[in-house]
Design a protein around this motif. Sequence first.
Motif, PDB file in Angstrom:
ATOM      1  N   UNK A   1      66.020   9.043  59.461  1.00 18.95           N
ATOM      2  CA  UNK A   1      66.510   7.746  58.996  1.00 18.95           C
ATOM      3  C   UNK A   1      66.834   7.847  57.524  1.00 18.95           C
ATOM      4  N   UNK A   2      68.092   8.009  57.216  1.00 15.40           N
ATOM      5  CA  UNK A   2      68.547   8.160  55.847  1.00 15.40           C
ATOM      6  C   UNK A   2      68.573   6.769  55.197  1.00 15.40           C
ATOM      7  N   UNK A   3      67.603   6.469  54.355  1.00 17.20           N
ATOM      8  CA  UNK A   3      67.497   5.148  53.736  1.00 17.20           C
ATOM      9  C   UNK A   3      68.010   5.136  52.313  1.00 17.20           C
ATOM     10  N   UNK A   4      68.721   6.157  51.909  1.00 10.34           N
ATOM     11  CA  UNK A   4      69.231   6.167  50.536  1.00 10.34           C
ATOM     12  C   UNK A   4      70.706   5.850  50.498  1.00 10.34           C
TER      13      UNK A   4
ATOM     14  N   UNK B   1      58.868  11.081  54.917  1.00  7.55           N
ATOM     15  CA  UNK B   1      58.838  12.515  55.218  1.00  7.55           C
ATOM     16  C   UNK B   1      58.723  12.741  56.717  1.00  7.55           C
ATOM     17  N   UNK B   2      57.960  11.859  57.370  1.00  8.27           N
ATOM     18  CA  UNK B   2      57.767  11.971  58.816  1.00  8.27           C
ATOM     19  C   UNK B   2      59.019  11.551  59.579  1.00  8.27           C
ATOM     20  N   UNK B   3      59.781  10.574  59.029  1.00  6.09           N
ATOM     21  CA  UNK B   3      60.961  10.030  59.701  1.00  6.09           C
ATOM     22  C   UNK B   3      62.238  10.392  58.939  1.00  6.09           C
TER      23      UNK B   3
ATOM     24  N   UNK C   1      60.095   0.581  56.426  1.00  9.71           N
ATOM     25  CA  UNK C   1      60.691   1.622  57.264  1.00  9.71           C
ATOM     26  C   UNK C   1      60.750   1.134  58.705  1.00  9.71           C
ATOM     27  N   UNK C   2      59.708   0.441  59.140  1.00  8.92           N
ATOM     28  CA  UNK C   2      59.673  -0.081  60.516  1.00  8.92           C
ATOM     29  C   UNK C   2      60.857  -1.019  60.768  1.00  8.92           C
ATOM     30  N   UNK C   3      61.107  -1.911  59.819  1.00  9.65           N
ATOM     31  CA  UNK C   3      62.246  -2.826  59.957  1.00  9.65           C
ATOM     32  C   UNK C   3      63.559  -2.054  59.941  1.00  9.65           C
TER      33      UNK C   3
END
Length: 187
Positions: free
Chosen positions: A184-187, A179-181, A137-139
Amino acid sequence: MPEKSLETAWQDCDQKTRNLIRTADKKLSVQESADVELFITLVEQELPQNHHDYPLLRALFTEAYSRGQAIALYAYDGEVPVSAALLIWDDNVLYYWQAVRVRNSKVPGLNMLLIWKALEQAKKRGLIFDFDGFGSVRTAKMLASFGQKPVIRPEVRFETFSYTIKRYVLNIVRRRVLRKYRSYDLS
């Protein structure tokens, strides 16, 4: 996309990212190279627990380079290499394929500078620029600072039993962090 100007891509970056790139560009020199060995040396030094198949990586990079479809970028702090990226491309897309940085370097923005230099390479060749993937997630957040939406792609990997357990635990942690971030839609 190739039709987006470099100036527009620069403006799409958030202010902090532009500042980090400018700072790193003043302190580091970036060189193109056909040599993958320095990259491998840096990975072995900085990521001793990695799962790279070095003979395969060497063969793929060397073959792509011989066809005019790959280069290595190295960032130097004086004479010391502090970051490296392997770029590989086809007729349409330039991929930011592999990267490594020296963790104890005092220069902020090492990776961001090499990503920007890779983006310039894509523009010069009229290719789509693809960050090619991210493992955390950081990257993903760092890549999103370049003004583009991260996209997850499936990948094939060889996994040992212990690595499968590690991935399982990391996926649970990622879901809780996401959940916290949520922005950022990562899907």
